[in-house]
Design a protein around this motif. Structure first.
Motif, short mmCIF file in Angstrom:
data_model
loop_
_atom_site.label_atom_id
_atom_site.label_comp_id
_atom_site.label_asym_id
_atom_site.label_seq_id
_atom_site.Cartn_x
_atom_site.Cartn_y
_atom_site.Cartn_z
N LEU A 1 0.72 -1.29 -0.05
CA LEU A 1 -0.09 0.07 -0.14
C LEU A 1 0.93 1.14 0.08
CD1 LEU A 1 -2.90 -0.84 2.19
CD2 LEU A 1 -3.03 -0.67 -0.01
N GLY A 2 1.91 1.19 0.82
CA GLY A 2 3.05 2.50 0.67
C GLY A 2 3.72 2.60 -0.58
N VAL A 3 3.81 1.64 -1.51
CA VAL A 3 4.30 1.96 -2.27
C VAL A 3 3.42 2.35 -3.56
CG1 VAL A 3 5.56 0.54 -4.60
CG2 VAL A 3 6.38 0.30 -2.41
N VAL B 1 -8.47 8.52 -10.64
CA VAL B 1 -9.63 7.34 -10.49
C VAL B 1 -9.17 6.25 -9.44
CG1 VAL B 1 -10.73 5.52 -11.79
CG2 VAL B 1 -10.70 8.01 -12.67
N CYS B 2 -7.76 5.75 -9.71
CA CYS B 2 -7.35 4.74 -8.75
C CYS B 2 -7.05 5.22 -7.51
CB CYS B 2 -5.81 4.67 -9.49
SG CYS B 2 -5.76 3.60 -10.99
N TRP B 3 -6.94 6.45 -7.16
CA TRP B 3 -7.12 6.83 -5.60
C TRP B 3 -8.32 6.68 -5.05
CZ3 TRP B 3 -3.19 7.85 -2.30
CH2 TRP B 3 -3.31 8.58 -1.26
N LEU C 1 -8.82 3.45 -4.19
CA LEU C 1 -7.88 3.00 -2.88
C LEU C 1 -8.70 3.52 -1.83
CD1 LEU C 1 -5.16 1.97 -1.71
CD2 LEU C 1 -4.39 4.31 -2.35
N MET C 2 -9.36 4.98 -1.73
CA MET C 2 -9.72 5.25 -0.48
C MET C 2 -11.24 4.50 -0.30
SD MET C 2 -8.26 7.68 0.57
CE MET C 2 -6.86 6.81 0.18
N ALA D 1 -10.04 2.03 1.86
CA ALA D 1 -9.36 2.46 2.92
C ALA D 1 -10.80 2.77 4.02
CB ALA D 1 -8.89 3.76 2.79
N MET D 2 -11.75 3.25 3.47
CA MET D 2 -13.10 3.51 4.10
C MET D 2 -13.80 2.17 4.71
SD MET D 2 -14.54 6.56 1.66
CE MET D 2 -16.34 6.34 2.22
N ALA D 3 -13.64 0.92 3.74
CA ALA D 3 -14.12 -0.06 4.19
C ALA D 3 -13.38 -0.73 5.51
CB ALA D 3 -14.20 -1.07 2.98
N THR D 4 -11.97 -0.51 5.31
CA THR D 4 -11.32 -1.09 6.29
C THR D 4 -11.26 -0.42 7.55
OG1 THR D 4 -9.61 -1.72 4.75
CG2 THR D 4 -8.81 -1.47 7.12
#
Length: 130
Positions: free
Chosen positions: A54-56, A83-85, A88-89, A92-95
């Motif tokens: 995720l960091g990369v 769009v990729c971000w 990813l968000m 992140a929101m689900a997590t």
């Protein structure tokens, strides 16, 4: 409008670079401690490889928000990165929702909205192509 898109893309790039560098280069145990103190702590339940991946991805997003347009090499990649971000968000929101960390869900929603603005602007009225 173009200036606003540049500012938002730069802000998202800075956020992505900061978060990505932390996830990529900070030792996992330190990252777990930091998360526990700040109320995050999702990294305690994830493998070191997953967190580093995720960091990369976040570091690559930081580059994708700015470099294609600055270097004028495939500038459409700024909108694609946005769009990729967004995707990813959503993850992140689900997590964070799964762990009951609703203030982080709200924060990720703000990041998602900013990326949606960049995607809309760079695919639409302020596209780099045409």
């Amino acid at each position: 409008m173009n200036l606003a898109l540049w500012i938002v893309a730069g802000l998202l790039a800075a956020l992505a670079l900061s978060g990505g560098a932390t996830k990529t280069f900070m030792p996992k145990n330190k990252l777990d401690e930091l998360g526990a103190k700040s109320g995050g702590g999702w990294t305690q339940h994830a493998s070191a490889g997953f967190v580093r991946t995720l960091g990369v991805l976040e570091i690559l997003a930081a580059a994708g928000f700015t470099l294609p347009a600055v270097l004028d090499i495939a500038p459409i990649m700024v909108a694609v990165t946005a769009v990729c971000w967004i995707l990813l968000m959503i993850g992140a929101m689900a997590t964070h929702a799964r762990y009951g960390q609703y203030r982080y869900v709200a924060l990720n929603l703000v990041y998602l909205a900013l990326a949606a603005f960049v995607a809309w602007g760079r695919f639409g009225p302020e596209s780099f192509i045409g």
